[in-house]
Scaffold this active site. Structure first.
Site, PDB file in Angstrom:
ATOM      1  N   GLU A  38     -64.820 -67.240  -3.258  1.00 47.60           N
ATOM      2  CA  GLU A  38     -65.675 -66.656  -4.290  1.00 47.60           C
ATOM      3  C   GLU A  38     -66.769 -67.641  -4.703  1.00 47.60           C
ATOM      4  OE1 GLU A  38     -65.482 -65.955  -9.053  1.00 47.60           O
ATOM      5  OE2 GLU A  38     -63.596 -66.044  -7.933  1.00 47.60           O
ATOM      6  N   ASP A  42     -70.656 -66.806  -4.041  1.00 44.55           N
ATOM      7  CA  ASP A  42     -71.572 -66.723  -5.177  1.00 44.55           C
ATOM      8  C   ASP A  42     -72.843 -67.524  -4.893  1.00 44.55           C
ATOM      9  OD1 ASP A  42     -72.302 -66.217  -8.021  1.00 44.55           O
ATOM     10  OD2 ASP A  42     -71.977 -68.367  -8.218  1.00 44.55           O
ATOM     11  N   ASP A 111     -65.255 -60.472  -7.932  1.00 50.41           N
ATOM     12  CA  ASP A 111     -64.750 -61.672  -7.246  1.00 50.41           C
ATOM     13  C   ASP A 111     -64.477 -61.399  -5.771  1.00 50.41           C
ATOM     14  OD1 ASP A 111     -64.880 -62.879  -9.688  1.00 50.41           O
ATOM     15  OD2 ASP A 111     -62.710 -62.922 -10.034  1.00 50.41           O
ATOM     16  N   GLU A 114     -67.781 -61.328  -3.805  1.00 53.85           N
ATOM     17  CA  GLU A 114     -68.308 -62.681  -3.613  1.00 53.85           C
ATOM     18  C   GLU A 114     -67.460 -63.455  -2.597  1.00 53.85           C
ATOM     19  OE1 GLU A 114     -70.537 -63.559  -7.862  1.00 53.85           O
ATOM     20  OE2 GLU A 114     -68.428 -64.116  -7.642  1.00 53.85           O
TER      21      GLU A 114
END
EC number: 3.1.26.3
Length: 224
Positions: A38, A42, A111, A114
């Site tokens: 994640e 991101d 989450d 990502e």
């Protein structure tokens, strides 16, 4: 995971990465969970969206680009994208988590998306990741570019000048150009009735003039 390939449009060389992307921290699995992926996803998502906006919106300054990116990449929009890809059906959680929360939360969906982006980056590199992100955000990016193209700060400034300055027209001057040919930067200023009212920079003279007009319009609005 084969049933999800048609939805995400990417086939993993290493299926364990996809599996890890869907593993929630509550599982306490020996092989880990999706939190590190994640983090990676991101960062990759921010870079790819920032790069797309930089090239699609040449007249926007840093602040405008940042606001546009934030409108695209936020918890609600990412959760919505995860739902479109049906990621909720693949997220693995502990039995305790499932009993208390039968459906994945918005945060879990965000989450997972990502983490999936991070997994694609590790599995296929930046190009594969860019292709995936560009595809799932295709409509939003095209809509932003279209709305930006419809707005022309130079035309708006000219209309304002004709209305408020007895028909006077803005005049643009190239102040300087610097940098190597492949990465040249231009600075332009705009004057109205002989007075400078804005200065802007860009990757071409046209973009610099557009930026100067935008800054002039912002100053006019602020002083109105």
């Amino acid at each position: 995971m084969e049933e999800n390939h048609s939805k995400i449009g990417y086939s993993f060389s290493d299926p364990s990465l996809e599996s890890l992307a869907y593993t929630h921290a509550s599982c306490n699995a020996d092989h880990g969970d999706n939190q590190r992926l994640e983090f990676l996803g991101d960062a990759a998502l921010d870079l790819i969206i920032a790069d797309a906006l930089y090239h699609r919106l040449p007249a926007q300054d840093e602040g405008a680009l940042d606001r546009t990116r934030a409108s695209l990449v936020n918890g609600r929009s990412l959760a919505a994208k995860a739902k479109e890809l049906d990621l909720g059906a693949h997220i693995r959680v502990s039995e305790s988590q499932r009993r208390h929360h039968p459906e994945p939360s918005e945060s879990m969906l965000e989450d997972a998306l990502e983490a999936l982006i991070g997994a694609i980056y590790l599995d296929g590199g930046l190009k594969a990741t860019r292709d995936f992100v560009s595809r799932i955000f295709k409509n939003e990016l095209e809509s932003i570019e279209a709305s930006s193209d419809q707005r022309n700060p130079k035309s708006e400034l000219q209309e304002w000048a004709q209305k408020h300055c007895a028909g006077a027209l803005p005049e643009y001057t190239l102040v300087r150009s610097e940098g190597p040919d492949h990465k040249r930067r231009y600075t332009a200023s705009v004057q109205l009735e002989g007075k400078p009212i804005g200065k802007g920079e860009g990757s071409s003279i046209k973009v610099a003039e557009m930026a100067a007009a935008e800054i002039a319009l912002e100053a006019i609005e602020k002083n109105a």
